[in-house]
Design a protein around this motif. Structure first.
Motif, mmCIF file in Angstrom:
data_model
loop_
_atom_site.group_PDB
_atom_site.id
_atom_site.type_symbol
_atom_site.label_atom_id
_atom_site.label_comp_id
_atom_site.label_asym_id
_atom_site.label_seq_id
_atom_site.Cartn_x
_atom_site.Cartn_y
_atom_site.Cartn_z
ATOM 1 N N PHE A 32 29.297 25.258 44.788
ATOM 2 C CA PHE A 32 30.754 25.104 44.795
ATOM 3 C C PHE A 32 31.352 25.760 46.038
ATOM 4 C CE2 PHE A 32 34.969 26.819 44.040
ATOM 5 C CZ PHE A 32 35.662 25.734 43.526
ATOM 6 N N GLU A 66 36.711 18.731 43.467
ATOM 7 C CA GLU A 66 36.099 18.814 42.152
ATOM 8 C C GLU A 66 37.218 18.756 41.109
ATOM 9 O OE1 GLU A 66 32.864 21.578 41.839
ATOM 10 O OE2 GLU A 66 32.068 20.962 43.785
ATOM 11 N N LYS A 67 37.319 19.710 40.197
ATOM 12 C CA LYS A 67 38.403 19.654 39.199
ATOM 13 C C LYS A 67 39.601 20.516 39.593
ATOM 14 C CE LYS A 67 36.402 23.228 36.288
ATOM 15 N NZ LYS A 67 35.997 23.613 34.949
#
Length: 99
Positions: A32, A66-67
Motif C-alpha cells: 500500500f 484503492e478505497k
C-alpha cells in the motif's frame, strides 16, 4: 525540483492506515505505502489529474487510490497532501471541521 509534502492531518491519516495494516497484514501495508508513494509521484508530474473539489474548499483536489481519496493542493514546486481518507467519508463536513 518538484516534490510532495504531507501535512499533519494527512500524516495522522496515514498512521491510522499503517496501524490497520500492522494488525492485519504487514506485507499488504508495505505494498500500500509503495503504491501510495508512486501515486504521489504521479501527482507531482500530473497535478491536475485529480478531481476538483473546489466546491468544498478553494484549490482542493482529490484522487482515488484503492478505497481512499488522496486530497491535495497544488503548490508552486509540487503538491501538499492534505488528507488520505476513506471514500465513504462526508468530505464537506470533514473539511469544515479542519478549517
Amino acid at each position: 525540483m518538484s516534490h510532495y509534502v504531507i501535512n499533519a492531518l494527512a500524516s495522522q491519516d496515514l498512521n491510522e492506515i499503517a496501524d490497520y495494516f500492522a494488525e492485519n497484514s504487514v506485507e499488504a501495508g508495505e505494498r500500500f505505502f509503495q503504491a501510495f508513494n508512486r501515486k504521489c509521484q504521479q501527482l507531482i508530474t500530473f497535478p491536475n489529474s485529480g478531481k476538483s473539489y473546489e466546491s468544498i474548499r478553494p484549490g482542493l483536489r482529490g484522487l482515488s487510490f484503492e478505497k481512499y481519496i488522496i486530497f491535495y493542493r497544488i503548490l508552486k514546486d509540487g503538491i501538499e497532501i492534505l488528507r488520505v481518507v476513506s471514500g465513504r467519508r462526508d468530505f464537506p463536513a470533514m473539511f469544515a471541521e479542519s478549517k
